[in-house]
Every structure is written in structure tokens, then in C-alpha cells.
Design a protein around this motif. Structure first.
Motif, mmCIF file in Angstrom:
data_model
loop_
_atom_site.group_PDB
_atom_site.id
_atom_site.type_symbol
_atom_site.label_atom_id
_atom_site.label_comp_id
_atom_site.label_asym_id
_atom_site.label_seq_id
_atom_site.Cartn_x
_atom_site.Cartn_y
_atom_site.Cartn_z
ATOM 1 N N GLY A 1 34.141 52.270 66.526
ATOM 2 C CA GLY A 1 34.281 53.642 67.188
ATOM 3 C C GLY A 1 34.990 54.544 66.176
ATOM 4 O O GLY A 1 34.687 55.814 66.166
ATOM 5 N N ALA A 2 36.153 53.967 65.560
ATOM 6 C CA ALA A 2 36.808 54.819 64.454
ATOM 7 C C ALA A 2 36.163 54.967 63.311
ATOM 8 O O ALA A 2 36.734 55.625 62.434
ATOM 9 C CB ALA A 2 38.069 54.187 64.431
ATOM 10 N N GLY A 3 34.938 54.233 63.064
ATOM 11 C CA GLY A 3 34.318 54.781 61.783
ATOM 12 C C GLY A 3 34.511 53.548 60.822
ATOM 13 O O GLY A 3 33.889 53.508 59.633
ATOM 14 N N GLY A 4 35.508 52.419 60.850
ATOM 15 C CA GLY A 4 35.500 51.410 60.032
ATOM 16 C C GLY A 4 34.329 50.589 60.160
ATOM 17 O O GLY A 4 33.635 50.381 61.097
ATOM 18 N N THR A 5 34.006 49.824 58.974
ATOM 19 C CA THR A 5 32.886 48.973 58.717
ATOM 20 C C THR A 5 33.306 47.610 58.315
ATOM 21 O O THR A 5 33.945 47.562 57.472
ATOM 22 C CB THR A 5 31.603 49.732 57.678
ATOM 23 O OG1 THR A 5 31.565 50.969 58.304
ATOM 24 C CG2 THR A 5 30.427 49.093 57.660
ATOM 25 N N VAL B 1 30.559 50.019 70.546
ATOM 26 C CA VAL B 1 30.544 49.704 69.198
ATOM 27 C C VAL B 1 29.849 51.071 68.497
ATOM 28 O O VAL B 1 29.201 51.624 68.973
ATOM 29 C CB VAL B 1 29.517 48.536 68.744
ATOM 30 C CG1 VAL B 1 30.024 48.092 67.190
ATOM 31 C CG2 VAL B 1 29.848 47.310 69.647
ATOM 32 N N GLY B 2 30.428 51.364 67.529
ATOM 33 C CA GLY B 2 29.938 52.810 66.650
ATOM 34 C C GLY B 2 28.674 52.682 66.096
ATOM 35 O O GLY B 2 27.887 53.501 65.998
ATOM 36 N N GLY B 3 28.244 51.522 65.423
ATOM 37 C CA GLY B 3 26.938 51.139 64.979
ATOM 38 C C GLY B 3 27.000 49.619 64.619
ATOM 39 O O GLY B 3 27.942 49.092 64.824
ATOM 40 N N LEU B 4 25.595 49.263 64.585
ATOM 41 C CA LEU B 4 25.290 47.811 64.179
ATOM 42 C C LEU B 4 23.966 47.815 63.619
ATOM 43 O O LEU B 4 22.907 48.383 64.087
ATOM 44 C CB LEU B 4 25.291 47.224 65.757
ATOM 45 C CG LEU B 4 25.176 45.654 65.554
ATOM 46 C CD1 LEU B 4 26.244 44.946 64.909
ATOM 47 C CD2 LEU B 4 24.798 45.083 67.002
ATOM 48 N N SER B 5 23.775 47.369 62.518
ATOM 49 C CA SER B 5 22.658 47.034 61.844
ATOM 50 C C SER B 5 22.527 45.544 61.368
ATOM 51 O O SER B 5 23.477 44.999 60.936
ATOM 52 C CB SER B 5 22.329 47.870 60.590
ATOM 53 O OG SER B 5 23.435 47.658 59.793
#
Length: 159
Positions: A140-144, A121-125
Motif C-alpha cells: 500500500g505504501a508503494g514498495g515492490t 495489497v497495493g498491487g499484485l501481478s
């Protein structure tokens, strides 16, 4: 006789030219289709990542949903969704490009790298505010995407 041979030669060249045009058209259609297929599979892969990650987190929250059992706490350099139940703690967090899970007994000190990689995963908060859990997932492609969950088992604790 010579004219007839020349005519056959021209007919052959015309057929060869038509075959070349046909082959170029077929190649163009195939390349266009391959590009469209690549874009569709990329879009589907990103959608899959977001959907599966959101479903995984939702499932974990519902499984660990006991009064006060769903919290957000600091864990290493990140925030972790902490699910406490029956003397055991499950931490769901983002570390080194991966959604991670770490299951252990309460009070056992472990580090983020000790967890199990679930998926890339690109990020997670995570954030807990007034019993409402907000999860922000970056692909990973930057979508949120944002996921809002209200634990049913109680108030939860502010993280």
C-alpha cells in the motif's frame, strides 16, 4: 525583612522556571520517541504485508503443486494464479486493492468480485515463463517485491 521576602519570591520563580524547562525537555523527548515509534511501526507493517503476502502465495503454490496444476490465466481485468487439482480450481489474484482467493469447481464461471478478500495489497501481478512463476507484490505504501517460484510438480503451463 523585605529583602528576605524578595529573596523567597526570586527562589520560587527560579524553581518555577527550572520546572518549566524540565517539563519542556520531557515533552520534547516524548514527542521525539513518539515519532520514532510511528516510523518503526509503519516500517514493520509494510514488512509484514510483503512477507505475509509472499508466504501466503508460496504456501498456495506448494499446496496446489501437481503436474500442470499451477498456471497464470486471465481472470476478468487481471491475471490470476490458477491452481487446479482434483476437479477444483483455486484462483489467487488482485482485485480492488485486495489479494483475493476464489475456490470453485472446474468449469464454473465466476467473476473476480465473487472471491474472498485475504488482505489489503497495493498491487499484485503474476507471470509464468518456462515453468518459473514470477510474482510482483506492491504494498500500500508503494514498495515492490518480487518472488520467484519454481513449481516442483512439473512444467506448469505458460499463461
Amino acid at each position: 525583612m523585605r529583602r528576605q521576602a524578595s529573596q523567597h519570591h526570586m527562589d520560587g520563580l527560579l524553581m518555577l522556571l527550572l520546572f518549566g524547562v524540565f517539563a519542556a525537555c520531557v515533552l520534547g523527548v516524548l514527542l521525539t520517541g513518539a515519532g520514532a515509534y510511528q516510523r518503526l511501526t509503519q516500517r514493520d507493517r509494510e514488512s509484514y504485508e510483503r512477507r505475509i503476502c509472499a508466504q501466503y502465495i508460496t504456501s498456495r503454490v506448494h499446496q496446489g503443486d501437481v503436474r500442470g496444476g499451477v498456471t497464470v490465466e486471465p481472470f476478468g481485468q487481471t491475471e490470476a494464479l490458477t491452481l487446479t487439482s482434483g476437479g477444483y480450481v483455486t484462483r489467487v489474484y488482485w482485485y480492488d486493492g485486495y489479494l483475493m482467493e476464489l475456490y470453485s469447481g472446474e468449469g464454473i464461471a465466476l467473476d473476480p468480485e465473487d472471491g474472498e478478500r485475504i488482505m489489503e495489497v497495493g498491487g499484485l501481478s503474476f507471470a509464468m515463463d518456462g515453468g518459473l512463476l514470477t510474482v510482483e507484490i506492491t504494498t500500500g505504501a508503494g514498495g515492490t517485491d518480487r518472488l520467484y517460484l519454481k513449481p516442483r510438480g512439473g512444467e506448469g503451463a505458460a499463461g
